[in-house]
Design a protein around this motif. Sequence first.
Motif, PDB file in Angstrom:
ATOM      1  N   VAL A 227       0.842  -1.196   0.000  1.00 38.77           N
ATOM      2  CA  VAL A 227       0.000   0.000   0.000  1.00 38.77           C
ATOM      3  C   VAL A 227       0.878   1.247   0.000  1.00 38.77           C
ATOM      4  O   VAL A 227       2.036   1.220   0.435  1.00 38.77           O
ATOM      5  CB  VAL A 227      -0.939   0.040   1.229  1.00 38.77           C
ATOM      6  N   SER A 228       0.316   2.367  -0.500  1.00 40.16           N
ATOM      7  CA  SER A 228       1.085   3.608  -0.578  1.00 40.16           C
ATOM      8  C   SER A 228       0.947   4.461   0.670  1.00 40.16           C
ATOM      9  O   SER A 228       1.720   5.385   0.892  1.00 40.16           O
ATOM     10  CB  SER A 228       0.628   4.428  -1.793  1.00 40.16           C
ATOM     11  N   SER A 229      -0.042   4.171   1.531  1.00 42.31           N
ATOM     12  CA  SER A 229      -0.236   4.956   2.740  1.00 42.31           C
ATOM     13  C   SER A 229      -0.883   4.095   3.821  1.00 42.31           C
ATOM     14  O   SER A 229      -1.743   3.259   3.526  1.00 42.31           O
ATOM     15  CB  SER A 229      -1.121   6.173   2.451  1.00 42.31           C
ATOM     16  N   THR A 230      -0.441   4.295   5.062  1.00 41.53           N
ATOM     17  CA  THR A 230      -1.006   3.549   6.193  1.00 41.53           C
ATOM     18  C   THR A 230      -1.239   4.510   7.355  1.00 41.53           C
ATOM     19  O   THR A 230      -0.607   5.564   7.448  1.00 41.53           O
ATOM     20  CB  THR A 230      -0.053   2.429   6.666  1.00 41.53           C
ATOM     21  N   PRO A 231      -2.149   4.163   8.274  1.00 36.87           N
ATOM     22  CA  PRO A 231      -2.349   5.001   9.468  1.00 36.87           C
ATOM     23  C   PRO A 231      -1.217   4.801  10.478  1.00 36.87           C
ATOM     24  O   PRO A 231      -0.764   3.685  10.695  1.00 36.87           O
ATOM     25  CB  PRO A 231      -3.687   4.500  10.020  1.00 36.87           C
ATOM     26  N   TRP A 232      -0.749   5.903  11.060  1.00 33.74           N
ATOM     27  CA  TRP A 232       0.298   5.872  12.086  1.00 33.74           C
ATOM     28  C   TRP A 232      -0.248   6.497  13.361  1.00 33.74           C
ATOM     29  O   TRP A 232      -1.136   7.341  13.330  1.00 33.74           O
ATOM     30  CB  TRP A 232       1.524   6.663  11.622  1.00 33.74           C
ATOM     31  N   ARG A 233       0.314   6.095  14.515  1.00 32.31           N
ATOM     32  CA  ARG A 233      -0.034   6.683  15.801  1.00 32.31           C
ATOM     33  C   ARG A 233       1.245   7.122  16.509  1.00 32.31           C
ATOM     34  O   ARG A 233       2.227   6.371  16.550  1.00 32.31           O
ATOM     35  CB  ARG A 233      -0.753   5.663  16.696  1.00 32.31           C
ATOM     36  N   SER A 234       1.224   8.339  17.022  1.00 31.77           N
ATOM     37  CA  SER A 234       2.359   8.798  17.819  1.00 31.77           C
ATOM     38  C   SER A 234       2.302   8.113  19.189  1.00 31.77           C
ATOM     39  O   SER A 234       1.222   7.799  19.688  1.00 31.77           O
ATOM     40  CB  SER A 234       2.317  10.320  17.986  1.00 31.77           C
ATOM     41  N   GLN A 235       3.463   7.900  19.787  1.00 29.11           N
ATOM     42  CA  GLN A 235       3.543   7.274  21.106  1.00 29.11           C
ATOM     43  C   GLN A 235       4.530   8.025  21.980  1.00 29.11           C
ATOM     44  O   GLN A 235       5.508   8.591  21.489  1.00 29.11           O
ATOM     45  CB  GLN A 235       3.968   5.810  20.994  1.00 29.11           C
ATOM     46  N   GLN A 236       4.281   8.022  23.269  1.00 27.36           N
ATOM     47  CA  GLN A 236       5.186   8.699  24.182  1.00 27.36           C
ATOM     48  C   GLN A 236       6.494   7.930  24.327  1.00 27.36           C
ATOM     49  O   GLN A 236       6.494   6.699  24.402  1.00 27.36           O
ATOM     50  CB  GLN A 236       4.533   8.844  25.562  1.00 27.36           C
TER      51      GLN A 236
ATOM     52  N   PHE B  19      15.335  15.503  22.889  1.00 30.64           N
ATOM     53  CA  PHE B  19      14.416  14.399  23.177  1.00 30.64           C
ATOM     54  C   PHE B  19      14.068  13.711  21.875  1.00 30.64           C
ATOM     55  O   PHE B  19      14.553  14.113  20.804  1.00 30.64           O
ATOM     56  CB  PHE B  19      13.148  14.916  23.878  1.00 30.64           C
ATOM     57  N   TYR B  20      13.259  12.681  21.946  1.00 32.10           N
ATOM     58  CA  TYR B  20      12.816  12.052  20.703  1.00 32.10           C
ATOM     59  C   TYR B  20      11.315  11.816  20.725  1.00 32.10           C
ATOM     60  O   TYR B  20      10.692  11.682  21.770  1.00 32.10           O
ATOM     61  CB  TYR B  20      13.582  10.755  20.428  1.00 32.10           C
ATOM     62  N   LEU B  21      10.747  11.829  19.525  1.00 35.19           N
ATOM     63  CA  LEU B  21       9.340  11.527  19.310  1.00 35.19           C
ATOM     64  C   LEU B  21       9.248  10.190  18.593  1.00 35.19           C
ATOM     65  O   LEU B  21      10.142   9.840  17.813  1.00 35.19           O
ATOM     66  CB  LEU B  21       8.674  12.625  18.469  1.00 35.19           C
ATOM     67  N   LYS B  22       8.185   9.468  18.857  1.00 39.24           N
ATOM     68  CA  LYS B  22       8.069   8.115  18.306  1.00 39.24           C
ATOM     69  C   LYS B  22       6.687   7.909  17.690  1.00 39.24           C
ATOM     70  O   LYS B  22       5.684   8.393  18.208  1.00 39.24           O
ATOM     71  CB  LYS B  22       8.313   7.084  19.408  1.00 39.24           C
TER      72      LYS B  22
END
Length: 323
Positions: free
Chosen positions: A78-87, A119-122
Amino acid sequence: MRMPLAVPINEDDTMTDEAAIAEAKPPTAYEVFKRLVDVPLYEQFECSVGNAHNFVRELRKLYTGYDSYCPDRCSKEVSSTPWRSQQAHEVEELSKRDKLVAASMGGRSPTPPDWTGKFYLKSVCSRCGCTAVFHVQAHADPLLKEDGSFTGKFGPLKFVKFGQYPSLAAFHQNDLYEYRDVMKSDQKRDFSKAIGAASQGYTAGACTYLRRVWESILNEARGEHMRKNDLAEWKEYAAAQGNKARIKLLADELPDFMRDNERMYSLLSESIHNLPEEAIQEIYPQLREVMELIFDDRKTKIEEAKKRERLAKFIKQQDQRRG
């Protein structure tokens, strides 16, 4: 990238700066998060927020969704998928310290944690579970008076992304997804390298790879012409001097836009050899669009040929049934 520790200001300018900050609509944490996902490495940007500490805390604790290309297991499907940010893991510890500060009554309060700094974001792909990590630095410079004393105020909140995995180039490979069936392997490889170079700010290098793609299309068209005409060698083409002469010989084999805009090769060469990086960055998006349009032409031609074949087969089948 070394950043200043403080920004001296004149007291007379304080109201002007404050008015400008007040007038600017502050971005949401989600908007900054999305920009950090998409921005090239080491490209600093800033925004005016009411409280830098609180804003970065909101950003680091953000839990949100967005759509993006997945460069891992989903990439071939697929060309696009749903992502979720996490702490990130340290956010929980910082949150506990925040609560201790809020709950303390009298006496000496615990030192509140500083949410700015490095810091980092995930994010995690909701489809296959692969993880993306974005390393960020955020800080706001203290505003100083002419005598060097602190005004009690801070300047705009500044962000810079100094690392990420997978790379920004990997996430941009979805730009080639729709061309997967009309690009040869070497064209896909060089176009991917162009995307990677541009994502790091090396647009002269990106133009070099785009020019290789152009040359590959010419070579492919030459081979097709020789096969159609049963030629072991093509002396006229070998003797042709320059891109313009070769395109004229290959007119029947080339995508329409490439045939009608042979000047593109010169633009790529001039960008590589004569223009400063800043000037190339201004025109690179259009140069890349030209190359994409060439493959759009090829894709349209292939789809049209398949459609003609399918409908011709349909008519033949109908004739046979009524035969």
